[in-house]
Design a protein around this motif. Structure first.
Motif, mmCIF file in Angstrom:
data_model
loop_
_atom_site.group_PDB
_atom_site.id
_atom_site.type_symbol
_atom_site.label_atom_id
_atom_site.label_comp_id
_atom_site.label_asym_id
_atom_site.label_seq_id
_atom_site.Cartn_x
_atom_site.Cartn_y
_atom_site.Cartn_z
ATOM 1 N N GLU A 1 0.817 -1.209 0.000
ATOM 2 C CA GLU A 1 0.000 0.000 0.000
ATOM 3 C C GLU A 1 0.856 1.266 0.000
ATOM 4 O OE1 GLU A 1 -2.805 -0.049 3.165
ATOM 5 O OE2 GLU A 1 -3.937 -1.718 2.324
ATOM 6 N N ASN A 2 1.918 1.250 0.787
ATOM 7 C CA ASN A 2 2.714 2.491 0.869
ATOM 8 C C ASN A 2 3.416 2.799 -0.456
ATOM 9 O OD1 ASN A 2 4.373 0.366 1.229
ATOM 10 N ND2 ASN A 2 5.389 1.120 3.073
ATOM 11 N N ASP A 3 3.735 1.738 -1.250
ATOM 12 C CA ASP A 3 4.284 1.979 -2.589
ATOM 13 C C ASP A 3 3.248 2.702 -3.447
ATOM 14 O OD1 ASP A 3 6.818 1.046 -2.337
ATOM 15 O OD2 ASP A 3 6.363 -1.003 -3.016
ATOM 16 N N LEU A 4 2.007 2.173 -3.400
ATOM 17 C CA LEU A 4 0.942 2.780 -4.223
ATOM 18 C C LEU A 4 0.751 4.238 -3.825
ATOM 19 C CD1 LEU A 4 -1.694 -0.116 -4.231
ATOM 20 C CD2 LEU A 4 0.029 0.393 -5.946
ATOM 21 N N LYS B 1 0.609 10.120 -4.596
ATOM 22 C CA LYS B 1 0.620 11.436 -3.954
ATOM 23 C C LYS B 1 1.380 12.524 -4.713
ATOM 24 C CE LYS B 1 -0.916 11.403 0.667
ATOM 25 N NZ LYS B 1 -0.610 11.633 2.091
ATOM 26 N N PRO B 2 2.582 12.225 -5.224
ATOM 27 C CA PRO B 2 3.325 13.316 -5.890
ATOM 28 C C PRO B 2 2.694 13.730 -7.227
ATOM 29 C CG PRO B 2 4.770 11.463 -5.307
ATOM 30 C CD PRO B 2 3.370 10.980 -5.200
ATOM 31 N N ASN B 3 1.841 12.904 -7.794
ATOM 32 C CA ASN B 3 1.258 13.174 -9.109
ATOM 33 C C ASN B 3 -0.113 13.837 -8.918
ATOM 34 O OD1 ASN B 3 -0.088 12.956 -11.573
ATOM 35 N ND2 ASN B 3 1.025 11.075 -12.125
ATOM 36 N N ARG B 4 -0.174 15.139 -9.180
ATOM 37 C CA ARG B 4 -1.394 15.917 -8.848
ATOM 38 C C ARG B 4 -2.633 15.359 -9.532
ATOM 39 N NH1 ARG B 4 -1.146 22.320 -8.578
ATOM 40 N NH2 ARG B 4 -3.352 21.878 -8.382
ATOM 41 N N ALA B 5 -2.523 15.089 -10.842
ATOM 42 C CA ALA B 5 -3.690 14.627 -11.600
ATOM 43 C C ALA B 5 -4.158 13.268 -11.084
ATOM 44 C CB ALA B 5 -3.324 14.528 -13.069
ATOM 45 N N PHE C 1 -3.532 11.957 -8.107
ATOM 46 C CA PHE C 1 -3.993 12.066 -6.724
ATOM 47 C C PHE C 1 -5.440 12.577 -6.694
ATOM 48 C CE2 PHE C 1 -3.793 14.076 -2.366
ATOM 49 C CZ PHE C 1 -3.835 12.862 -1.703
ATOM 50 N N ALA C 2 -5.741 13.499 -7.610
ATOM 51 C CA ALA C 2 -7.109 14.044 -7.686
ATOM 52 C C ALA C 2 -8.121 12.927 -7.939
ATOM 53 C CB ALA C 2 -7.176 15.094 -8.784
ATOM 54 N N ARG C 3 -7.693 11.944 -8.776
ATOM 55 C CA ARG C 3 -8.613 10.852 -9.105
ATOM 56 C C ARG C 3 -8.702 9.820 -7.998
ATOM 57 N NH1 ARG C 3 -7.786 9.337 -15.447
ATOM 58 N NH2 ARG C 3 -9.231 7.706 -14.845
ATOM 59 N N CYS C 4 -7.587 9.673 -7.252
ATOM 60 C CA CYS C 4 -7.508 8.548 -6.316
ATOM 61 C C CYS C 4 -7.695 8.940 -4.856
ATOM 62 C CB CYS C 4 -6.145 7.850 -6.456
ATOM 63 S SG CYS C 4 -5.879 7.187 -8.091
ATOM 64 N N ALA C 5 -7.799 10.238 -4.590
ATOM 65 C CA ALA C 5 -7.815 10.718 -3.203
ATOM 66 C C ALA C 5 -8.907 10.035 -2.382
ATOM 67 C CB ALA C 5 -7.989 12.232 -3.180
ATOM 68 N N ARG C 6 -10.035 9.720 -3.036
ATOM 69 C CA ARG C 6 -11.140 9.145 -2.264
ATOM 70 C C ARG C 6 -10.842 7.750 -1.724
ATOM 71 N NH1 ARG C 6 -14.463 6.743 -6.957
ATOM 72 N NH2 ARG C 6 -13.027 7.186 -8.670
ATOM 73 N N PHE C 7 -9.774 7.084 -2.288
ATOM 74 C CA PHE C 7 -9.462 5.741 -1.795
ATOM 75 C C PHE C 7 -8.352 5.760 -0.750
ATOM 76 C CE2 PHE C 7 -10.599 5.187 -6.371
ATOM 77 C CZ PHE C 7 -11.889 4.745 -6.137
ATOM 78 N N ILE C 8 -7.828 6.947 -0.488
ATOM 79 C CA ILE C 8 -6.693 7.034 0.433
ATOM 80 C C ILE C 8 -7.051 7.961 1.585
ATOM 81 C CG2 ILE C 8 -4.273 7.769 0.636
ATOM 82 C CD1 ILE C 8 -4.006 7.168 -2.381
ATOM 83 N N LYS C 9 -6.715 7.509 2.770
ATOM 84 C CA LYS C 9 -6.972 8.351 3.929
ATOM 85 C C LYS C 9 -5.774 8.261 4.851
ATOM 86 C CE LYS C 9 -10.522 9.306 7.380
ATOM 87 N NZ LYS C 9 -11.703 8.757 8.063
ATOM 88 N N MET D 1 -5.982 3.732 -10.746
ATOM 89 C CA MET D 1 -4.583 3.993 -11.142
ATOM 90 C C MET D 1 -4.321 3.498 -12.567
ATOM 91 S SD MET D 1 -2.146 3.141 -7.908
ATOM 92 C CE MET D 1 -0.615 3.503 -8.753
ATOM 93 N N LEU D 2 -4.858 2.292 -12.874
ATOM 94 C CA LEU D 2 -4.599 1.729 -14.203
ATOM 95 C C LEU D 2 -5.377 2.474 -15.285
ATOM 96 C CD1 LEU D 2 -4.347 -2.043 -13.363
ATOM 97 C CD2 LEU D 2 -2.531 -0.509 -14.080
#
Ligand SMILES: [Zn+2]
Length: 596
Positions: free
Chosen positions: A29-32, A37-41, A43-51, A65-66
């Motif tokens: 998980e920490n790799d993902l 996180k560093p990729n703004r676009a 992160f915008a798409r994936c933020a809802r799956f990360i807390k 991500m894919l």
């Protein structure tokens, strides 16, 4: 396994989204999170799956991500290669030969979890192992095998498993961890042992060196002790001698002295002598013992340095071999071909070896020898291929001939002793009909016999008069031609870039003596011969220079052979010659002149 083995496999897999989905789900998980996180676009798409750096829904995050990575090849590569890198144990499987044992190991989790085995099954490019994977994956079938049923995403197999299976799996994992820890421990022990061995070897070497030093020191000490004892022993011996002498002298005295007194004295002396003898014996025993020890030490030292000496001998042998190899390559046989003057005024010679190798030889080197062009000689080279020395191979066969140069047609001959020798080299016109010294070389290989060098016998008288201009008559004489086309001749001078100017009287002016300036023209102009035929004579007029053919020579225009008689021959005999410096001319000159 070789790069080129995997390259096509990875190229295919980086486009395989079903495969990448499996891989992403099997990535920490920490790799993902660290990629998102560093990729703004992204992160915008994936933020809802990360807390707070924790992944809430891994399959959903992987899907997102894919979906994004479809336009980002490098992200796909990062996903693929990170998995490859972090699963070295699993990646080892495709490099191993397929056996029953390896199959059961794969099944037992030796190469990773069922999830990893599923990835492996897609990744392994070997055709023959497909049935093996099918068999192994079938044993995992208690789990809903999503990869096999072609489901678009992957759920952790353990999560979907029964409690008993999970316990079994975790027991296996724990066992595996124990195994690995044991292996690591063994490895550490091994490396510690190697390190110890290495240290022990180094210690041994140090100790050996110390021993050698000790031997040397002991040897020195023993030498000193032996010397001291020798001195002591010599002292004792001389004292003994002295006492013996005294006892002999005491004999006559004893005639007069009271007998008892003398005998007492003698007894005391004898005792002292005996004591001294014993002392000397003891010392000599000690010396012998020490000598024995000394030779033992010396032998030990010799044995210790034997390796060093062998090495030194081998080095020397190598140096010798190198030297002899260099020596073999450092000589060339051949001859001097021609010379040229460098812009800085130095003269260089071209040396042509029999094998066709060309070497430039400095003029000063040639001047130190009596070599002439076309004379066969040895050229010595240093290791860098530079010319070192020249040595004639024909010094026995070459002859020094003094005589007079005579022209016959366009051929030159050296007349001496009523013999004539063909001159094979170009010479200055000023040397014709003057006494000269020539070097004659015999016929050899392609080279005809003849004169290969001509020197004036009184060189200083020739340079006396420098003529910077010449009329057509002088030029004709210089080139020994009967015909000179002045315009064509001027063209020739232009062609050869010889500076000249035409003077009012029709003669030509040059920058230096005309003979010197015009001499090189011989190398560049062909002077044809012509016969009596009127047509041939007309054609000869068009040439810059031409000369009539003499008896036996072929006309260069019509090809007929001329029957014209040779001009009368001059004889050197009877001419008076002033000799300048007998040493310079040599014994040959004296020998020839004595015949006149
Ligand atoms: Zn002709």
């Amino acid at each position: 396994m070789a790069e080129d083995f995997w390259a096509p496999v990875f190229a295919r897999l980086v486009e395989d989204y079903e495969f990448l989905d499996m891989v992403t789900n099997d990535t920490a998980e920490n790799d993902l999170v660290s990629w998102v996180k560093p990729n703004r676009a992204l992160f915008a798409r994936c933020a809802r799956f990360i807390k707070k750096n924790r992944v809430l829904d891994k399959p959903a995050l992987a899907r997102e991500m894919l979906a994004y990575a479809r336009n980002d090849t490098s992200l796909r590569k990062v996903i693929l290669f990170t998995w490859v890198e972090k699963n070295a144990l699993t990646m080892e499987f495709p490099t191993l030969a397929v056996t029953e044992e390896i199959e059961s190991q794969l099944q037992s989790g030796r190469f990773g979890s069922p999830a990893k085995v599923r990835i492996l099954a897609k990744l392994d490019p070997r055709d023959g192992v497909k049935p093996l994977y099918e068999r192994v994956l079938a044993t995992f079938s208690a789990v809903p095998a999503l990869a096999d049923s072609g489901a678009p995403h992957f759920v952790d197999t353990l999560a979907g498993n029964s409690g008993a299976d999970r316990d079994e799996a975790s027991t296996k994992l724990a066992q595996r961890v124990v195994e690995l820890e044991k292996l690591l421990e063994e490895f550490k022990t091994d490396s510690r042992q190697f390190k110890k061995q290495l240290e022990a070897r180094q210690e041994e070497i140090k100790a050996q060196n110390r021993r050698i030093e000790d031997y040397s020191r002991q040897l020195k000490d023993a030498d000193a002790a032996v010397q001291t004892l020798k001195n002591e022993s010599a002292g004792l011996l001389s004292r003994l001698k002295f006492l013996e002498q005294q006892s002999v002298q005491a004999q006559p005295v004893s005639e007069k002295a009271p007998r008892a007194d003398v005998s007492e004295q003698l007894a005391a002396m004898s005792e002292e002598i005996a004591a001294l003898r014993r002392a000397v014996d003891n010392r000599e025993t000690t010396i012998r013992r020490l000598e024995g020890e000394k030779s033992a030490l010396a032998a030990q030292q010799v044995a210790d340095s034997e390796k060093d000496r062998q090495l030194a001998a081998m080095r020397q042998r190598l140096a010798e071999l190198e030297l002899s190899a260099a020596g073999a390559a450092s000589r060339l046989a051949g001859h001097l071909l021609s010379s040229r003057r460098e812009p800085d005024g130095r003269r260089n010679w071209l040396f042509l070896s029999i094998s066709g190798r060309v070497v430039f030889v400095d003029g000063s080197l040639v001047n130190r020898t009596a070599l002439v062009s076309d004379e066969f000689c040895l050229l010595y080279l240093d290791s860098a291929g530079r010319a070192l020395a020249l040595e004639s191979l024909e010094s026995d066969a070459r002859r020094e001939i003094c005589g007079c140069i005579e022209a016959s047609g366009d051929e030159l001959f050296l007349l001496a002793d009523s013999q004539s020798f063909r001159v094979q080299v170009e010479i200055a016109a000023s040397l014709v009909e003057t006494p000269v010294r020539g070097i004659w070389l015999p016929e050899f290989a392609e080279r005809p016999a003849g004169i290969y060098r001509v020197e004036a016998l009184a060189p200083h008288s020739l340079s006396a008069n420098v003529q910077k201009s010449a009329d057509s008559k002088q030029i004709k004489t210089l080139f020994r031609v009967s015909h000179l086309n002045f315009d064509r001749f001027l063209e020739l001078l232009e062609q050869q870039a010889i500076w000249h100017s035409v003077r009012a009287d029709g003669s030509l002016a040059f920058s230096a003596d005309y003979r010197e300036v015009l001499e090189p023209l011989r190398m560049h102009v062909r002077i044809p011969r012509f016969c009596d035929n009127a047509d041939c004579q007309t054609r000869a007029q068009a040439e810059a220079m031409a000369r009539p053919s003499v008896q036996g020579q072929r006309c260069d225009f019509c090809g007929s052979i001329s029957a014209v008689t040779v001009t009368e021959k001059k004889q050197f005999a009877g001419q008076r010659v002033l000799i300048f410096g007998g040493d310079y001319v040599g014994s040959e000159y004296e020998r020839v002149l004595s015949g006149h």
